[in-house]
Design a protein around this motif. Structure first.
Motif, short mmCIF file in Angstrom:
data_model
loop_
_atom_site.label_atom_id
_atom_site.label_comp_id
_atom_site.label_asym_id
_atom_site.label_seq_id
_atom_site.Cartn_x
_atom_site.Cartn_y
_atom_site.Cartn_z
N UNK A 151 0.82 -1.21 0.00
CA UNK A 151 0.00 0.00 0.00
C UNK A 151 0.86 1.26 0.00
N UNK A 152 1.87 1.30 0.84
CA UNK A 152 2.68 2.51 0.97
C UNK A 152 3.54 2.77 -0.26
N UNK A 153 4.06 1.71 -0.86
CA UNK A 153 4.95 1.89 -2.02
C UNK A 153 4.20 2.06 -3.33
N UNK A 154 2.87 1.93 -3.28
CA UNK A 154 2.09 2.08 -4.52
C UNK A 154 2.12 3.53 -5.00
N UNK A 218 17.01 3.24 -5.02
CA UNK A 218 15.99 4.11 -5.63
C UNK A 218 15.81 5.39 -4.82
N UNK A 219 15.76 5.29 -3.51
CA UNK A 219 15.59 6.47 -2.67
C UNK A 219 16.81 7.39 -2.73
N UNK A 220 18.00 6.81 -2.72
CA UNK A 220 19.21 7.64 -2.77
C UNK A 220 19.34 8.35 -4.11
N UNK A 221 18.95 7.67 -5.19
CA UNK A 221 18.99 8.31 -6.51
C UNK A 221 18.08 9.53 -6.55
N UNK A 222 16.89 9.38 -5.99
CA UNK A 222 15.96 10.52 -5.95
C UNK A 222 16.45 11.60 -4.99
N UNK A 223 17.05 11.20 -3.88
CA UNK A 223 17.59 12.19 -2.94
C UNK A 223 18.64 13.08 -3.61
N UNK A 255 4.74 13.55 -17.56
CA UNK A 255 5.50 12.62 -16.71
C UNK A 255 4.58 12.00 -15.68
N UNK A 256 4.77 10.70 -15.41
CA UNK A 256 3.91 9.99 -14.47
C UNK A 256 4.21 10.39 -13.03
N UNK A 257 3.13 10.32 -12.23
CA UNK A 257 3.27 10.62 -10.82
C UNK A 257 3.30 9.34 -10.01
N UNK A 258 2.51 9.33 -8.92
CA UNK A 258 2.49 8.16 -8.05
C UNK A 258 3.86 7.88 -7.45
N UNK A 259 4.28 6.61 -7.46
CA UNK A 259 5.58 6.28 -6.88
C UNK A 259 6.74 6.60 -7.81
N UNK A 260 6.46 7.23 -8.96
CA UNK A 260 7.53 7.68 -9.85
C UNK A 260 7.89 9.15 -9.62
N UNK A 261 7.18 9.80 -8.71
CA UNK A 261 7.49 11.20 -8.40
C UNK A 261 8.84 11.31 -7.73
N UNK A 262 9.52 12.42 -7.99
CA UNK A 262 10.85 12.61 -7.44
C UNK A 262 10.83 12.81 -5.93
N UNK A 263 9.69 13.26 -5.39
CA UNK A 263 9.59 13.48 -3.95
C UNK A 263 8.97 12.29 -3.22
N UNK A 265 9.27 8.54 -1.62
CA UNK A 265 10.29 7.64 -1.07
C UNK A 265 9.66 6.30 -0.70
N UNK A 266 10.32 5.23 -1.11
CA UNK A 266 9.83 3.89 -0.80
C UNK A 266 10.15 3.52 0.64
N UNK A 267 9.23 2.82 1.28
CA UNK A 267 9.50 2.26 2.60
C UNK A 267 10.13 0.89 2.41
N UNK A 268 11.07 0.57 3.27
CA UNK A 268 11.77 -0.71 3.17
C UNK A 268 12.27 -1.17 4.54
#
Length: 268
Positions: A151-154, A218-223, A255-263, A265-268
């Motif tokens: 749910x969170x990473x969607x 993935x998170x570090x790349x966006x950071x 450009x797509x949003x959702x979990x592809x947004x630059x802001x 962050x995935x939970x892990x």
């Protein structure tokens, strides 16, 4: 309450409750490769435990106990199961680290399966086999953690809806696969089946470590990209996202949003 929920997660407001999911959006949700590690774990994470859980009564009866004794002897395993379910779910949120708990689940099962594999086929080890199978039944149950991660990473209502269904389909497929690991010619000690389960645990450990590393990357790349943007650029980026009539979130340039947004962050 609705306003508070949407402020906490704006993606929950990008579709209304009577809005259909088009085939194109459905396909977009399936193609979301950032969700694939969770789907793969849905198939494999519980495989090593399901045979013991499915056949615990038959396993105990084959060890020489009658039906009444068998019913009583299954109780400790399920009590342990409930305690571990509540404990590890709470711990995962407390330490904010889900994959560590998922790894604990596999490391719990590995020595138990190895012990069942090397234990001699003798009636003298009846209680040892019962104890090992009981501890397998009462393993750390991390299904709620993976459902929450789905749910969170969607990142969008579309992916959350499809992703949750796909994850549950993977779990059901896992149940079908697992009940065929223990075969009648291998009874009552299932040495061949246990070898297969040990290999699956090793595979799960590799998948867990790879998935953890993937989400960190993935998170570090966006950071790195996000941190070089000025405050004004970040505001402009966030404000550029608009909801269209399909309920999909996209920027003005497509450009797509959702979990592809630059802001995001995935939970892990």
């Amino acid at each position: 309450m609705v306003n508070r929920i949407i402020r906490d997660d704006p993606s929950k407001g990008d579709m209304h409750n009577r809005q259909a999911l088009s085939l194109s959006l459905f396909w977009e949700a399936i193609k979301d490769y950032d969700m694939w590690p969770i789907y793969l774990l849905g198939i494999t994470w519980s495989l090593p435990q399901i045979p013991s859980n499915s056949y615990i009564t038959l396993i105990i009866e084959s060890l020489g106990f009658n039906t009444f004794q068998t019913n009583l002897l299954t109780i400790p395993g399920y009590v342990l199961f409930i305690v571990q379910l509540l404990t590890w779910t709470w711990v995962s949120e407390k330490i904010n680290n889900r994959f560590v708990i998922i790894l604990v689940c596999q490391l719990w099962m590995l020595p138990l399966l190895i012990a069942l594999e090397v234990l001699p086929s003798s009636a003298a080890y009846t209680w040892a086999r019962y104890t090992l199978n009981t501890m397998l039944v009462g393993f750390p149950y991390i299904h709620p953690i993976l459902v929450a991660m789905t749910s969170r990473n969607a990142g969008s209502v579309r992916t959350r809806t499809v992703g949750t269904a796909l994850y549950n389909m993977c779990v059901q497929a896992s149940n079908i696969i697992a009940v065929n690991v223990y075969r009648t010619p291998d009874a009552p000690y299932y040495y061949t089946g246990n070898k297969v389960l040990i290999i699956i645990v090793a595979f799960n450990v590799a998948i867990i470590l790879a998935s953890k590393g993937y989400y960190i990357w993935r998170n570090r790349t966006r950071d790195r990209k996000w941190n070089v943007m000025s405050h004004a650029e970040r505001e402009a980026y966030i404000n550029s996202f608009v909801g269209d009539e399909t309920g999909e979130t996209k920027t003005v340039n497509g450009a797509r949003g959702g979990n592809k947004r630059m802001d995001f962050r995935f939970v892990h």
